[in-house]
Design a protein around this motif. Structure first.
Motif, PDB file in Angstrom:
ATOM      1  N   ARG A 124      43.376  38.834  30.946  1.00 29.12           N
ATOM      2  CA  ARG A 124      44.026  39.263  29.702  1.00 29.12           C
ATOM      3  C   ARG A 124      44.665  40.625  29.920  1.00 29.12           C
ATOM      4  N   SER A 125      45.895  40.750  29.476  1.00 24.77           N
ATOM      5  CA  SER A 125      46.720  41.852  29.918  1.00 24.77           C
ATOM      6  C   SER A 125      47.190  42.714  28.769  1.00 24.77           C
ATOM      7  N   SER A 126      48.254  43.449  29.023  1.00 26.02           N
ATOM      8  CA  SER A 126      48.853  44.314  28.026  1.00 26.02           C
ATOM      9  C   SER A 126      50.150  43.663  27.563  1.00 26.02           C
ATOM     10  N   LEU A 127      51.223  44.415  27.432  1.00 28.39           N
ATOM     11  CA  LEU A 127      52.480  43.802  27.019  1.00 28.39           C
ATOM     12  C   LEU A 127      53.229  43.191  28.201  1.00 28.39           C
ATOM     13  N   THR A 128      52.743  43.450  29.416  1.00 30.69           N
ATOM     14  CA  THR A 128      53.273  42.789  30.618  1.00 30.69           C
ATOM     15  C   THR A 128      52.255  41.739  31.051  1.00 30.69           C
ATOM     16  N   ASN A 129      52.674  40.479  31.100  1.00 35.13           N
ATOM     17  CA  ASN A 129      51.748  39.407  31.445  1.00 35.13           C
ATOM     18  C   ASN A 129      51.278  39.529  32.886  1.00 35.13           C
ATOM     19  N   SER A 130      50.016  39.184  33.136  1.00 36.51           N
ATOM     20  CA  SER A 130      49.518  39.065  34.505  1.00 36.51           C
ATOM     21  C   SER A 130      49.750  37.629  34.956  1.00 36.51           C
ATOM     22  N   SER A 131      50.054  37.459  36.222  1.00 38.83           N
ATOM     23  CA  SER A 131      50.424  36.123  36.696  1.00 38.83           C
ATOM     24  C   SER A 131      49.200  35.291  37.061  1.00 38.83           C
ATOM     25  N   GLY A 132      49.308  33.982  36.813  1.00 39.71           N
ATOM     26  CA  GLY A 132      48.297  33.058  37.294  1.00 39.71           C
ATOM     27  C   GLY A 132      48.478  32.813  38.775  1.00 39.71           C
TER      28      GLY A 132
ATOM     29  N   ASP B 246      46.558  46.984  32.392  1.00 37.57           N
ATOM     30  CA  ASP B 246      47.212  45.757  32.842  1.00 37.57           C
ATOM     31  C   ASP B 246      46.164  44.769  33.362  1.00 37.57           C
ATOM     32  N   GLY B 247      46.424  43.492  33.187  1.00 34.96           N
ATOM     33  CA  GLY B 247      45.506  42.461  33.674  1.00 34.96           C
ATOM     34  C   GLY B 247      45.703  42.155  35.143  1.00 34.96           C
ATOM     35  N   GLY B 248      44.637  41.727  35.803  1.00 31.87           N
ATOM     36  CA  GLY B 248      44.718  41.350  37.209  1.00 31.87           C
ATOM     37  C   GLY B 248      45.323  39.963  37.393  1.00 31.87           C
ATOM     38  N   ASN B 249      45.999  39.768  38.502  1.00 27.36           N
ATOM     39  CA  ASN B 249      46.598  38.469  38.809  1.00 27.36           C
ATOM     40  C   ASN B 249      45.556  37.489  39.337  1.00 27.36           C
ATOM     41  N   GLY B 250      45.783  36.221  39.067  1.00 26.48           N
ATOM     42  CA  GLY B 250      44.895  35.188  39.587  1.00 26.48           C
ATOM     43  C   GLY B 250      45.105  34.948  41.068  1.00 26.48           C
ATOM     44  N   GLY B 251      44.068  34.454  41.739  1.00 23.55           N
ATOM     45  CA  GLY B 251      44.147  34.171  43.167  1.00 23.55           C
ATOM     46  C   GLY B 251      44.771  32.811  43.456  1.00 23.55           C
ATOM     47  N   LYS B 252      45.410  32.692  44.599  1.00 28.16           N
ATOM     48  CA  LYS B 252      46.022  31.432  45.019  1.00 28.16           C
ATOM     49  C   LYS B 252      44.961  30.399  45.397  1.00 28.16           C
ATOM     50  N   GLY B 253      45.218  29.152  45.036  1.00 31.14           N
ATOM     51  CA  GLY B 253      44.330  28.075  45.452  1.00 31.14           C
ATOM     52  C   GLY B 253      44.429  27.794  46.940  1.00 31.14           C
ATOM     53  N   GLY B 254      43.333  27.311  47.523  1.00 30.55           N
ATOM     54  CA  GLY B 254      43.319  27.009  48.946  1.00 30.55           C
ATOM     55  C   GLY B 254      44.126  25.758  49.274  1.00 30.55           C
ATOM     56  N   ASP B 255      44.654  25.703  50.506  1.00 26.94           N
ATOM     57  CA  ASP B 255      45.429  24.565  50.985  1.00 26.94           C
ATOM     58  C   ASP B 255      44.534  23.583  51.734  1.00 26.94           C
ATOM     59  N   SER B 256      45.083  22.378  51.937  1.00 22.18           N
ATOM     60  CA  SER B 256      44.347  21.365  52.698  1.00 22.18           C
ATOM     61  C   SER B 256      45.317  20.580  53.565  1.00 22.18           C
ATOM     62  N   ALA B 257      44.871  20.263  54.768  1.00 26.58           N
ATOM     63  CA  ALA B 257      45.683  19.484  55.707  1.00 26.58           C
ATOM     64  C   ALA B 257      44.760  18.739  56.651  1.00 26.58           C
TER      65      ALA B 257
ATOM     66  N   PRO C  55      48.378  18.094  45.655  1.00 22.91           N
ATOM     67  CA  PRO C  55      48.369  19.552  45.497  1.00 22.91           C
ATOM     68  C   PRO C  55      47.609  19.953  44.238  1.00 22.91           C
ATOM     69  N   GLY C  56      47.184  21.178  44.196  1.00 18.72           N
ATOM     70  CA  GLY C  56      46.550  21.691  42.985  1.00 18.72           C
ATOM     71  C   GLY C  56      47.594  22.111  41.960  1.00 18.72           C
ATOM     72  N   PHE C  57      47.120  22.782  40.917  1.00 20.69           N
ATOM     73  CA  PHE C  57      47.997  23.268  39.850  1.00 20.69           C
ATOM     74  C   PHE C  57      47.815  24.783  39.714  1.00 20.69           C
ATOM     75  N   ALA C  58      48.906  25.445  39.367  1.00 20.49           N
ATOM     76  CA  ALA C  58      48.863  26.904  39.212  1.00 20.49           C
ATOM     77  C   ALA C  58      48.003  27.299  38.016  1.00 20.49           C
ATOM     78  N   GLY C  59      47.428  28.491  38.087  1.00 19.91           N
ATOM     79  CA  GLY C  59      46.694  29.037  36.956  1.00 19.91           C
ATOM     80  C   GLY C  59      47.636  29.587  35.899  1.00 19.91           C
TER      81      GLY C  59
END
Length: 305
Positions: A204-212, A125-136, A228-232
């Protein structure tokens, strides 16, 4: 190897077919000989052994998730004692739906030995992507790291493998980009541009997608520009996910996910912004490869542990 289909068969050949020494004591009335010949009781002759084999052969014809080879063999009718030959057909994918579970496991008891022929794909299985950092207005946060890809194949018993296809660890997830803030005017009521980081792409994953990775958020106080940023992108069987763009003209950007057997890229930072997260490590092709006799190596992507 099966016994001859015609002509003379010696008892020494029968012994070898049963996994014993050619010089071991053998008779037609032995229970093991009767089992091989398929004659449980009554009259028996050497010709009953024509073409008989002590090997159980079966094919895996449909894709499987989190599969165990011994379980598949038993379900196919294997007697749990004879030599086993398992073939993964072309186009079949042995896959996982979790980075903590291999795509295929070979363990348990194989008294007569086991050989696996892989004409398909065994993939973690593929690893999930990390969340983008926030700003304030009060600060900015770092991007989160991508997660590591999963293991393709684990082998804990002696096995022979003829790999005519692909054995590949899942790709590592990309790291999320760091958040970034910029003062756009001076004075007491300074305005700030707050920009979220982009999320990392899934490996890159198997038959189950890894999330961005999800996008980095942006908040403003006092009021200012909020971007705001955009999801992977998600990692799929065919490709790793792309890192998401950040809120400031596409910056800072999340790292791309890694392909099979490759780590993900780190997320970036922009100017004086927070750091991006690291990319997730590559999934291994095998664990326990010291137990394997490779009859053919084929394509192996990722470490051989």
């Amino acid at each position: 190897m099966a016994l001859p289909s015609s002509g003379t068969i010696s008892l020494s050949q029968v012994s070898v077919e049963l996994g014993a020494s050619a010089t071991s004591t053998r008779s037609l009335n032995d229970s093991t000989t009767r089992g091989l010949f398929g004659i449980a009781s009554g009259g028996i002759s050497i010709s009953n052994g024509y073409g008989k084999s002590n090997q159980f052969a079966f094919s895996i014809t449909s894709s499987q998730t989190n599969a165990n080879l011994r379980t598949l063999a038993v379900n196919a009718g294997w007697n749990q004692s004879s030599s086993l030959l398992a073939t993964i057909n072309s186009g079949v994918v042995m896959t996982s739906n979790s980075v903590g579970t291999p795509g295929l496991t070979i363990n348990g008891s194989f008294p007569g030995g086991v050989e696996l022929v892989n004409n398909g794909t065994i993939v973690g299985d593929g690893g999930n992507g990390g969340k983008g950092g926030d700003s304030a207005f009060t600060g900015q946060s770092v991007g989160l790291a991508g997660s590591a890809g999963g293991l393709a194949l684990t082998i804990s018993v002696a096995a022979s493998i003829r790999n005519n296809g692909t054995i590949a660890g899942g790709g590592g997830g990309g790291g999320g980009a760091g958040g970034w803030r910029l003062q756009t005017s001076g004075g007491k009521d300074a305005q700030y541009s707050n920009n979220g980081g982009g999320g990392g792409g899934g490996g890159r994953s198997s038959l189950t997608n890894s999330s961005g990775g999800s996008k980095g958020l942006a908040y403003s106080n006092p009021a200012g520009v909020v971007r705001p940023g955009f999801a992977g992108g998600a990692g799929t069987f065919n490709a790793a996910g792309a890192g998401g763009n950040g809120g400031f003209s596409g910056q800072p950007r999340g790292g791309n996910g890694g392909g099979w057997g490759a780590g993900g890229a780190a997320g970036t930072k922009y100017s004086s912004g927070a750091n991006g997260g690291g990319g997730g490590g590559a999934g291994a092709a095998t664990s326990g490869q010291a137990n394997v006799t490779w009859l053919a190596t084929g394509t192996r992507l990722g470490s051989l542990g």
